[in-house]
Structure formats: structure tokens, C-alpha cells
Design an enzyme around this catalytic site. Structure first.
Site, short mmCIF file in Angstrom:
data_model
loop_
_atom_site.label_atom_id
_atom_site.label_comp_id
_atom_site.label_asym_id
_atom_site.label_seq_id
_atom_site.Cartn_x
_atom_site.Cartn_y
_atom_site.Cartn_z
CB SER A 16 -0.99 0.00 1.17
OG SER A 16 -0.33 0.22 2.39
CG ASN A 17 3.53 2.63 3.06
OD1 ASN A 17 3.38 3.80 3.37
ND2 ASN A 17 3.25 1.63 3.88
CE LYS A 68 21.71 -8.42 3.34
NZ LYS A 68 20.78 -8.45 4.45
CG MET A 93 9.02 -7.44 6.07
SD MET A 93 9.15 -5.97 7.13
CE MET A 93 7.51 -5.88 7.77
NE ARG A 94 14.97 -10.49 1.78
CZ ARG A 94 15.13 -11.73 2.22
NH1 ARG A 94 16.31 -12.14 2.63
NH2 ARG A 94 14.12 -12.58 2.24
CB ILE A 96 19.88 -2.30 3.13
CG1 ILE A 96 18.41 -2.07 2.75
CG2 ILE A 96 20.82 -1.83 2.03
CD1 ILE A 96 17.97 -2.66 1.44
CG HIS A 112 9.87 0.91 12.06
ND1 HIS A 112 10.12 -0.41 11.76
CD2 HIS A 112 9.59 0.95 13.39
CE1 HIS A 112 10.03 -1.13 12.86
NE2 HIS A 112 9.70 -0.33 13.86
C1 GAR Z 1 4.12 -0.81 6.80
O1 GAR Z 1 3.32 -0.63 7.96
C2 GAR Z 1 5.56 -0.49 7.11
O2 GAR Z 1 5.72 0.55 8.04
C3 GAR Z 1 6.03 -1.79 7.69
O3 GAR Z 1 5.44 -2.77 6.86
C4 GAR Z 1 4.18 -2.29 6.43
C5 GAR Z 1 4.05 -2.50 4.94
O4 GAR Z 1 2.76 -2.17 4.50
N1 GAR Z 1 7.46 -1.89 7.67
C6 GAR Z 1 8.17 -2.42 8.64
O5 GAR Z 1 7.68 -2.96 9.61
C7 GAR Z 1 9.68 -2.35 8.46
N2 GAR Z 1 10.37 -2.68 9.63
P1 GAR Z 1 2.45 -2.06 2.94
O6 GAR Z 1 3.05 -3.31 2.31
O7 GAR Z 1 0.96 -2.04 2.83
O8 GAR Z 1 3.11 -0.81 2.43
#
Ligand code: GAR
Length: 193
Positions: A16-17, A68, A93-94, A96, A112
Site C-alpha cells: 500500500s505504501n 546476500k 522485510m530485509r 540492506i 517503520h
Molecule cells: C508498513 O506498515 C511499514 O511501516 C512496515 O510494513 C508495512 C508495509 O505495509 N514496515 C516495517 O515494519 C519495516 N520494519 P504495505 O506493504 O501495505 O506498504
């Protein structure tokens, strides 16, 4: 006229982001262009969003690479090919590694779902709910070699006294989409990219 900043968005799941950033670019709310979506989970929903928006997708399984370093070298090659200037992590979720960090130091952002430095790492929302906080939040920061520890660019607090995970997730997501656009605009405006 200044050329639009070329962005690659890295995501692992829903996206979604990613879509909020891509739409902001398409609608001229960001002086930038999303030229690549990098996804480490082939077939994740973010890849469908990208294809719908005609954005090139690089889908890779880290397990297919011997290290990696090799995995990130493959990504780096694509980033260079498309002249990517800024990387936005959006639910990637990885961690860098140095292969990407060193050429893009100061040009990688992450979002975050907590008020860092509180609740870094996985499941920040779950951590905050377990802790019983009454103010949740969102942080956009530069990525460095630490876990969610880079310099903070923007934060938003979300007061919430309930304990309904779905409800707080919805509030956090809505806030994230606005905050990320704002932070990217700030970074681009400051001439970082
Ligand atoms: C978001 O809430 C983002 O902040 C989080 O994953 C979600 C992804 O949502 N990121 C983390 O937790 C990173 N440590 P999305 O796939 O709908 O954008």
C-alpha cells in the site's frame, strides 16, 4: 527544469505504501518517478499493484543466490541500468547489506510503524500493543547499517487507547501514506537526490 528523481521502491508484501508513492508521483504531488519495484517475494500483492501501474518489477528469491552479496549485486545492476537515484523501503522485510548501502548511503529511506527508537525490528505494532502504549506512531528515516536506527526525517504520533489490531493498523497505514510522501518531498527538495 529539474529532472524528476528516479525512485525504486522495495517491498515484500501488500504494497500500500508502494502504491501511495507511485500515485503521488503520477499525480504530480511528488517531483519523482517510480521506475522500479523490487520484491523479494515473487507473486506478492505489491507486484500486482506495480504491473497494474505499468511499473517495472524485479522479483527475486534471495534463496536462489549463493550469498546476500550476489543477491544485492543483481539488484544493484538493475538500479544502475534504470539510473535510480533514491531507494524507498516500504515494508521490505530485509536488512540492506553493504553492497547496496555503500553506493546508496544517504539515499535509502525506510518507513517503520512506530515512534523510533521505540519498537524497532519485526512486528512493531504488535510490540507496541503488548507494551500497552497509548500513543502509536510512524517514522521515516534514512537507512544505515543499524536496525531501524538511521537519522530520522519525519514522525507522526497517533494517540490510540484501544487494543484492536485491525483498527490501529488502519490508522497507521493512513498516516504512513501521507508521511512518506511528505518525507520524500523533503529529501528531494533538500537536494539529497
Ligand atoms: C508498513 O506498515 C511499514 O511501516 C512496515 O510494513 C508495512 C508495509 O505495509 N514496515 C516495517 O515494519 C519495516 N520494519 P504495505 O506493504 O501495505 O506498504
Amino acid at each position: 527544469m529539474k529532472e524528476k528523481t528516479k525512485i525504486a521502491v522495495f517491498a515484500s508484501g501488500n504494497g500500500s505504501n508502494f502504491e501511495a508513492i507511485a500515485q503521488a508521483c503520477a499525480q504530480g504531488r511528488l517531483e519523482a518517478e517510480v521506475v522500479l519495484c523490487v520484491c523479494d517475494h515473487p507473486g506478492a500483492y505489491v507486484t500486482l499493484r506495480a504491473k497494474r501501474l505499468n511499473i517495472t518489477v524485479l522479483e527475486l528469491k534471495p534463496k536462489d543466490f549463493i550469498s546476500k552479496k550476489e543477491y544485492e549485486e543483481e539488484i544493484l545492476q538493475q538500479l544502475h541500468k534504470l539510473n535510480v537515484q533514491l531507494i524507498c523501503l516500504a515494508g521490505y522485510m530485509r536488512i540492506i547489506g553493504p553492497t547496496l548501502l555503500s553506493p546508496y548511503e544517504g539515499r535509502i529511506l525506510n518507513i517503520h510503524p512506530s515512534l523510533l527508537p521505540a519498537f524497532p525490528g519485526v512486528d512493531a505494532i504488535g510490540q507496541a500493543l503488548n507494551y500497552g502504549v497509548k500513543v502509536f506512531g510512524v517514522t521515516v528515516h534514512f537507512v544505515d547499517s543499524t536496525l531501524d536506527g538511521g537519522k530520522i526525517i519525519a514522525q507522526a504520533a497517533i494517540p490510540y487507547e484501544g487494543n484492536d489490531r485491525g483498527e490501529i493498523e488502519e490508522m497507521i497505514h493512513a498516516q504512513e501514506h501521507a508521511l512518506y510522501i511528505n518525507a520524500i518531498n523533503r529529501v528531494i527538495g533538500n537536494g539529497h537526490c
